[in-house]
Enzyme design. Structure first.
Site, PDB file in Angstrom:
ATOM      1  N   GLY A 130     -16.155  -5.181  -4.176  1.00 29.70           N
ATOM      2  CA  GLY A 130     -16.343  -3.970  -3.378  1.00 29.70           C
ATOM      3  C   GLY A 130     -15.998  -2.705  -4.146  1.00 29.70           C
ATOM      4  O   GLY A 130     -16.705  -1.699  -4.062  1.00 29.70           O
ATOM      5  N   SER A 186       0.822  -1.216   0.000  1.00 30.81           N
ATOM      6  CA  SER A 186       0.000   0.000   0.000  1.00 30.81           C
ATOM      7  C   SER A 186       0.857   1.267   0.000  1.00 30.81           C
ATOM      8  O   SER A 186       1.845   1.367   0.721  1.00 30.81           O
ATOM      9  CB  SER A 186      -0.916   0.004   1.228  1.00 30.81           C
ATOM     10  OG  SER A 186      -1.537   1.281   1.344  1.00 30.81           O
ATOM     11  N   ARG A 187       0.438   2.241  -0.804  1.00 32.18           N
ATOM     12  CA  ARG A 187       1.142   3.529  -0.835  1.00 32.18           C
ATOM     13  C   ARG A 187       0.468   4.539   0.101  1.00 32.18           C
ATOM     14  O   ARG A 187       0.871   5.700   0.162  1.00 32.18           O
ATOM     15  CB  ARG A 187       1.182   4.091  -2.261  1.00 32.18           C
ATOM     16  CG  ARG A 187       1.956   3.225  -3.252  1.00 32.18           C
ATOM     17  CD  ARG A 187       3.377   2.934  -2.763  1.00 32.18           C
ATOM     18  NE  ARG A 187       4.225   2.322  -3.787  1.00 32.18           N
ATOM     19  CZ  ARG A 187       4.395   1.029  -3.997  1.00 32.18           C
ATOM     20  NH1 ARG A 187       3.756   0.148  -3.243  1.00 32.18           N
ATOM     21  NH2 ARG A 187       5.212   0.587  -4.933  1.00 32.18           N
ATOM     22  N   SER A 188      -0.544   4.121   0.839  1.00 30.77           N
ATOM     23  CA  SER A 188      -1.231   5.039   1.755  1.00 30.77           C
ATOM     24  C   SER A 188      -0.299   5.611   2.827  1.00 30.77           C
ATOM     25  O   SER A 188      -0.333   6.811   3.089  1.00 30.77           O
ATOM     26  CB  SER A 188      -2.433   4.354   2.416  1.00 30.77           C
ATOM     27  OG  SER A 188      -3.456   4.193   1.477  1.00 30.77           O
ATOM     28  N   LYS A 208     -13.068  -4.940   3.563  1.00 34.59           N
ATOM     29  CA  LYS A 208     -14.064  -3.868   3.418  1.00 34.59           C
ATOM     30  C   LYS A 208     -15.501  -4.258   3.767  1.00 34.59           C
ATOM     31  O   LYS A 208     -16.257  -3.435   4.256  1.00 34.59           O
ATOM     32  CB  LYS A 208     -14.021  -3.291   1.999  1.00 34.59           C
ATOM     33  CG  LYS A 208     -12.798  -2.425   1.777  1.00 34.59           C
ATOM     34  CD  LYS A 208     -12.792  -1.756   0.433  1.00 34.59           C
ATOM     35  CE  LYS A 208     -11.491  -0.982   0.283  1.00 34.59           C
ATOM     36  NZ  LYS A 208     -11.378  -0.245  -0.959  1.00 34.59           N
ATOM     37  N   GLY A 245      -5.566   4.049 -11.422  1.00 34.37           N
ATOM     38  CA  GLY A 245      -6.192   4.063 -10.101  1.00 34.37           C
ATOM     39  C   GLY A 245      -5.539   4.976  -9.066  1.00 34.37           C
ATOM     40  O   GLY A 245      -6.038   5.098  -7.943  1.00 34.37           O
ATOM     41  N   ASP A 257     -14.336   5.629  -1.275  1.00 32.63           N
ATOM     42  CA  ASP A 257     -13.866   5.170  -2.591  1.00 32.63           C
ATOM     43  C   ASP A 257     -14.638   5.826  -3.727  1.00 32.63           C
ATOM     44  O   ASP A 257     -14.084   6.154  -4.777  1.00 32.63           O
ATOM     45  CB  ASP A 257     -14.025   3.651  -2.711  1.00 32.63           C
ATOM     46  CG  ASP A 257     -13.027   2.899  -1.854  1.00 32.63           C
ATOM     47  OD1 ASP A 257     -12.033   3.513  -1.421  1.00 32.63           O
ATOM     48  OD2 ASP A 257     -13.245   1.699  -1.615  1.00 32.63           O
ATOM     49  N   ALA A 303     -17.499  -7.025 -10.139  1.00 35.06           N
ATOM     50  CA  ALA A 303     -18.635  -6.733  -9.259  1.00 35.06           C
ATOM     51  C   ALA A 303     -18.273  -6.961  -7.789  1.00 35.06           C
ATOM     52  O   ALA A 303     -19.088  -7.444  -7.010  1.00 35.06           O
ATOM     53  CB  ALA A 303     -19.844  -7.577  -9.666  1.00 35.06           C
TER      54      ALA A 303
HETATM   55  P1  ATR Z   1     -12.575  -5.696  -4.371  1.00 38.35           P
HETATM   56  O1  ATR Z   1     -13.273  -5.513  -3.073  1.00 38.35           O
HETATM   57  O2  ATR Z   1     -11.196  -5.114  -4.379  1.00 38.35           O
HETATM   58  O3  ATR Z   1     -13.374  -5.249  -5.556  1.00 38.35           O
HETATM   59  P2  ATR Z   1     -13.301  -8.473  -4.699  1.00 38.35           P
HETATM   60  O4  ATR Z   1     -14.578  -8.229  -3.987  1.00 38.35           O
HETATM   61  O5  ATR Z   1     -12.514  -9.699  -4.354  1.00 38.35           O
HETATM   62  O6  ATR Z   1     -12.288  -7.262  -4.496  1.00 38.35           O
HETATM   63  O7  ATR Z   1     -13.602  -8.433  -6.277  1.00 38.35           O
HETATM   64  C1  ATR Z   1     -12.671  -8.813  -7.218  1.00 38.35           C
HETATM   65  C2  ATR Z   1     -13.286  -8.717  -8.619  1.00 38.35           C
HETATM   66  O8  ATR Z   1     -12.337  -9.250  -9.558  1.00 38.35           O
HETATM   67  C3  ATR Z   1     -14.556  -9.550  -8.795  1.00 38.35           C
HETATM   68  O9  ATR Z   1     -15.389  -8.928  -9.741  1.00 38.35           O
HETATM   69  C4  ATR Z   1     -13.994 -10.859  -9.369  1.00 38.35           C
HETATM   70  O10 ATR Z   1     -14.906 -11.633 -10.104  1.00 38.35           O
HETATM   71  P3  ATR Z   1     -15.793 -12.754  -9.343  1.00 38.35           P
HETATM   72  O11 ATR Z   1     -16.902 -12.012  -8.661  1.00 38.35           O
HETATM   73  O12 ATR Z   1     -16.245 -13.663 -10.400  1.00 38.35           O
HETATM   74  O13 ATR Z   1     -14.858 -13.431  -8.347  1.00 38.35           O
HETATM   75  C5  ATR Z   1     -12.943 -10.312 -10.302  1.00 38.35           C
HETATM   76  N1  ATR Z   1     -11.972 -11.327 -10.666  1.00 38.35           N
HETATM   77  C6  ATR Z   1     -11.045 -11.901  -9.873  1.00 38.35           C
HETATM   78  N2  ATR Z   1     -10.332 -12.807 -10.580  1.00 38.35           N
HETATM   79  C7  ATR Z   1     -10.819 -12.798 -11.860  1.00 38.35           C
HETATM   80  C8  ATR Z   1     -10.510 -13.492 -13.064  1.00 38.35           C
HETATM   81  N3  ATR Z   1      -9.527 -14.400 -13.114  1.00 38.35           N
HETATM   82  N4  ATR Z   1     -11.220 -13.202 -14.171  1.00 38.35           N
HETATM   83  C9  ATR Z   1     -12.199 -12.289 -14.128  1.00 38.35           C
HETATM   84  N5  ATR Z   1     -12.563 -11.593 -13.028  1.00 38.35           N
HETATM   85  C10 ATR Z   1     -11.872 -11.841 -11.902  1.00 38.35           C
END
Ligand code: ATR
Length: 282
Positions: A139, A22-24, A73, A248, A110, A137
């Protein structure tokens, strides 16, 4: 919130697992120094099973608050004593404020960070200028979708590998969000004014996002909420074909401002100098 007492050593941090990338801390410690405040912002590597104990220890340890990052989160939202309406709507918290009585208040910055970054880096871009495709989809996606919808987006095409998660967001948030299947992700870019990657794909150590850009208009804005690397393969491909891009880092820098306001009563500036200091380490 009153301005900090000069005789108090200010403490804040970020809870995550892992958290050392983290860069925070760099950003918050820069601001502490800039404002001449004695204090420290710490990376707090907290295992998921220790999250509740760690949060409850903030008050006795004298912390003003913490940021919450992956993977805490959603869990942290269940532990804090109070969650504001915005964070409830998003379904996740990114920031905790420790009140003088020891109670913990959760909010989500965020969404503010993402929208503010677009305003700064692409001031001419309007969220209602055309359909927006959001990939992912989790957090991060929830905050992005909520922010875009609140800013007036008229159509958000939400694509996720696990369709049910996208459907859940679409049902919870309602119009203008429409959930689409993963196989339809390439087509979802057709005629879009913006595409946002909120998945972990393209982050250092992960494979690139599997997304064809041939249907994306050259006038569209391509955004990624990842900041390590600064240019993901998805953003590089978009830039090479002539699309404007946003990484980001602006979201990270901007989400920290309201956190400071809540903890220390000061709204710090996101300056080109700060951005350059953080960029140099990535
Ligand atoms: P954050 O809170 O940072 O958004 P998260 O809730 O773990 O982290 O969400 C990660 C996102 O990356 C999700 O949309 C996840 O898709 P799934 O809901 O199907 O798990 C997506 N993701 C992670 N690995 C992936 C992959 N190999 N291909 C496509 N989407 C991926």
């Amino acid at each position: 919130m009153t301005r900090p007492q000069p005789d108090r050593f200010l403490l804040a941090g970020v809870m995550g697992w892992p958290v050392m990338h983290s860069r925070s801390p760099m950003m918050h410690n820069y601001w502490l120094e800039k404002h001449g405040l004695a204090g420290r912002y710490l990376p707090l590597a907290i295992r998921p099973e220790h999250l509740a104990a760690a949060l409850h220890a903030l008050h006795p340890l004298g912390f003003a608050g913490v940021n919450i990052t992956i993977p805490h989160k959603q869990e942290a939202m269940k532990i804090v004593h109070e969650v504001d309406a915005l964070a409830k709507s998003i379904g996740a918290i990114s920031c905790v404020l420790v009140r003088p009585d020891g109670s913990l208040a959760g909010t989500n910055n965020d969404c503010y960070g993402f929208i503010q970054a677009i305003r700064q880096e692409q001031p001419g871009w309007r969220p209602d200028s055309g359909p927006i495709a959001v990939i992912g989809a989790g957090g991060g996606s929830r905050a992005v979708c909520y922010g875009l919808a609140r800013e007036g987006a008229r159509e958000i095409r939400l694509v996720n590998r696990t369709f049910e998660r996208a459907k859940e967001i679409a049902e919870g948030f309602g119009a203008p969000i429409r959930a689409l299947r993963w196989d339809d992700r390439h087509e979802a870019l057709d005629g879009a004014a913006m595409v946002v990657n909120t998945t972990s794909q393209g982050m250092v150590g992960n494979p690139a996002l599997d997304l064809r850009l041939d249907k994306l208009p050259r006038s569209a804005l391509a955004a990624d909420i990842i900041y390590i690397p600064l240019e993901t393969p998805f953003l590089a491909a978009a830039r090479k074909r002539g699309n404007r891009t946003i990484n980001g880092l602006g979201m990270l820098l901007n989400q920290a401002r309201p956190a400071w306001k809540a903890w220390f009563g000061i709204e710090p500036e996101v300056t080109p100098e700060l951005r350059a200091i953080v960029e140099r380490t990535i």
